[in-house]
Design a protein around this motif. Sequence first.
Motif, PDB file in Angstrom:
ATOM      1  N   UNK A  41       0.832  -1.209   0.000  1.00 44.39           N
ATOM      2  CA  UNK A  41       0.000   0.000   0.000  1.00 44.39           C
ATOM      3  C   UNK A  41       0.862   1.251   0.000  1.00 44.39           C
ATOM      4  N   UNK A  42       1.964   1.206   0.738  1.00 43.31           N
ATOM      5  CA  UNK A  42       2.884   2.347   0.730  1.00 43.31           C
ATOM      6  C   UNK A  42       3.410   2.581  -0.686  1.00 43.31           C
ATOM      7  N   UNK A  43       3.782   1.489  -1.354  1.00 41.05           N
ATOM      8  CA  UNK A  43       4.255   1.601  -2.733  1.00 41.05           C
ATOM      9  C   UNK A  43       3.181   2.189  -3.640  1.00 41.05           C
ATOM     10  N   UNK A  44       1.933   1.763  -3.442  1.00 42.18           N
ATOM     11  CA  UNK A  44       0.826   2.277  -4.249  1.00 42.18           C
ATOM     12  C   UNK A  44       0.651   3.781  -4.033  1.00 42.18           C
ATOM     13  N   UNK A  45       0.712   4.220  -2.781  1.00 45.72           N
ATOM     14  CA  UNK A  45       0.587   5.651  -2.496  1.00 45.72           C
ATOM     15  C   UNK A  45       1.733   6.435  -3.129  1.00 45.72           C
ATOM     16  N   UNK A  46       2.932   5.878  -3.099  1.00 44.03           N
ATOM     17  CA  UNK A  46       4.079   6.559  -3.714  1.00 44.03           C
ATOM     18  C   UNK A  46       3.876   6.718  -5.222  1.00 44.03           C
ATOM     19  N   UNK A  47       3.351   5.669  -5.857  1.00 36.43           N
ATOM     20  CA  UNK A  47       3.116   5.746  -7.302  1.00 36.43           C
ATOM     21  C   UNK A  47       2.103   6.836  -7.636  1.00 36.43           C
ATOM     22  N   UNK A  48       1.134   7.061  -6.744  1.00 41.75           N
ATOM     23  CA  UNK A  48       0.160   8.135  -6.959  1.00 41.75           C
ATOM     24  C   UNK A  48       0.805   9.506  -6.816  1.00 41.75           C
ATOM     25  N   UNK A  49       1.941   9.559  -6.121  1.00 40.62           N
ATOM     26  CA  UNK A  49       2.716  10.802  -6.018  1.00 40.62           C
ATOM     27  C   UNK A  49       3.731  10.929  -7.150  1.00 40.62           C
ATOM     28  N   UNK A  50       3.707   9.987  -8.083  1.00 41.57           N
ATOM     29  CA  UNK A  50       4.631  10.037  -9.217  1.00 41.57           C
ATOM     30  C   UNK A  50       6.017   9.532  -8.901  1.00 41.57           C
ATOM     31  N   UNK A  51       6.154   8.727  -7.834  1.00 41.29           N
ATOM     32  CA  UNK A  51       7.466   8.211  -7.425  1.00 41.29           C
ATOM     33  C   UNK A  51       7.426   6.690  -7.488  1.00 41.29           C
ATOM     34  N   UNK A  52       8.429   6.096  -8.129  1.00 41.71           N
ATOM     35  CA  UNK A  52       8.486   4.640  -8.270  1.00 41.71           C
ATOM     36  C   UNK A  52       9.569   4.078  -7.351  1.00 41.71           C
ATOM     37  N   UNK A  53       9.161   3.289  -6.366  1.00 44.33           N
ATOM     38  CA  UNK A  53      10.081   2.617  -5.450  1.00 44.33           C
ATOM     39  C   UNK A  53       9.578   1.199  -5.244  1.00 44.33           C
ATOM     40  N   UNK A  54      10.456   0.224  -5.315  1.00 43.48           N
ATOM     41  CA  UNK A  54      10.065  -1.162  -5.146  1.00 43.48           C
ATOM     42  C   UNK A  54       9.787  -1.517  -3.697  1.00 43.48           C
ATOM     43  N   UNK A  55       8.965  -2.534  -3.493  1.00 40.23           N
ATOM     44  CA  UNK A  55       8.668  -3.017  -2.141  1.00 40.23           C
ATOM     45  C   UNK A  55       9.948  -3.498  -1.460  1.00 40.23           C
TER      46      UNK A  55
END
Length: 316
Positions: A41-55
Motif C-alpha cells: 500500500x505504501x508503494x501504491x501511495x508513492x506511485x500516486x505521487x509520481x514516485x516509483x520505489x520497489x517493495x
Amino acid sequence: MPHATQHAEFATAELDSALRGGPFHVALRAAIAARGLPLQRVQHHLSRHGVRVGVTSLSYWQQGARRPQRPESLRAVRALEEILQLPEESLIRLLAEADEEPTGRRPAGRSYRARLEASDVLDRLLAELDRPPGDGGVHTLGHHERIRIGPRRELAERESHHIVRAHHDGVDRFMAVHYGDPGCAPARMAVHALENCRTGRVRTHHETGVLVAELLFDTRLRTGDTYLFRYGVEDGTAGVSREYVRGFGAAGGQYALQVHFDAAAVPVRCHRFTQHSPAAPRGGRHELPLSGRHRSVHLVEPRVRSGMLGIGWDWE
C-alpha cells in the motif's frame, strides 16, 4: 477495543520517540506501523505521487540495510512524510544527521546533508537544461576519470573519457556534472570539450559547489549506436583536497579512476574505499601504492554497482 487502543497509543509513542532521536530506519518502520499500512500500500501511495520505489527497497530502508541515496529515492522520502502524515522534513532530517558525526580520523568529505541539498540543486539545474528523466538516453559502457591535484593540494582539474551506447533514437547531448570540494567557486571553473563534443549551456550553484555542463555531440545517435567523447573541468577554486568520490545510481560498465599528484604535493599514503550510500559506513578499504615517477594511484572496476567508490589520501 481497549487492547487496540493501547496498541495504537504505544505505536504513536514509539513513533514520536523515533522521530526525535532516530535513526532513520527505526523512524520509518515506526511510522509505517503506526499507520497500519503494508508495504504494497505504501508503494501504491508513492506511485500516486509520481514516485516509483520497489517493495524490496522499502523493506531494506525500514530494516536499515540500505539508505535512500538517489534523487528519486530522496523524492520518495519526502512523499513518505506526506503519506505517513509526518512533520515536513522529519525523515529527511534524520537522513542528514546520520552522516554528520565525527569520524576521529580526519576531516570528512561532503556531509550527507550537503549531498541531499546538492541532489535537489542538481535536479533543478538539469531541469533548466531540459534533460529528459533517467539516464539521458544513454548507457555508460566505460568511464575513465583522471584527477589532477595541484601544488596547493587542491583539486586542480578533472578529465573524463566516456564510452556510451544510446538506447533510443535522437540522443545528441550529455549532461556532465562536477562537484567541487567544500569552499569551491563553480562560477570560476571552466569546462573544456576535448573530443567529439562541444560545450553548450553551463549552470552552477555556489552554495553546493555543483556545476552542470551540456556537452553537444557531433552527431545524433540512433538506438544501439556507441559514442566516445572526452571533456575536462578546470577547477582549482577550493582548499586542500583529501578524496575523490564517484557515485553510481545503478550497475553499469567499466570505471577507472586515476589521481595524479603534483611534485610539490605528494601524500604519505593513499587508499580506495566503497560506500553503499553517503550515510552508510565506508568499507572495502584497500591501500594503494603511489607510483614513483608519475606520482599517481588508480583503481579499476570492471562492472560498477550501485553505490559510491573513491580514492582518499593523507597528507601527513
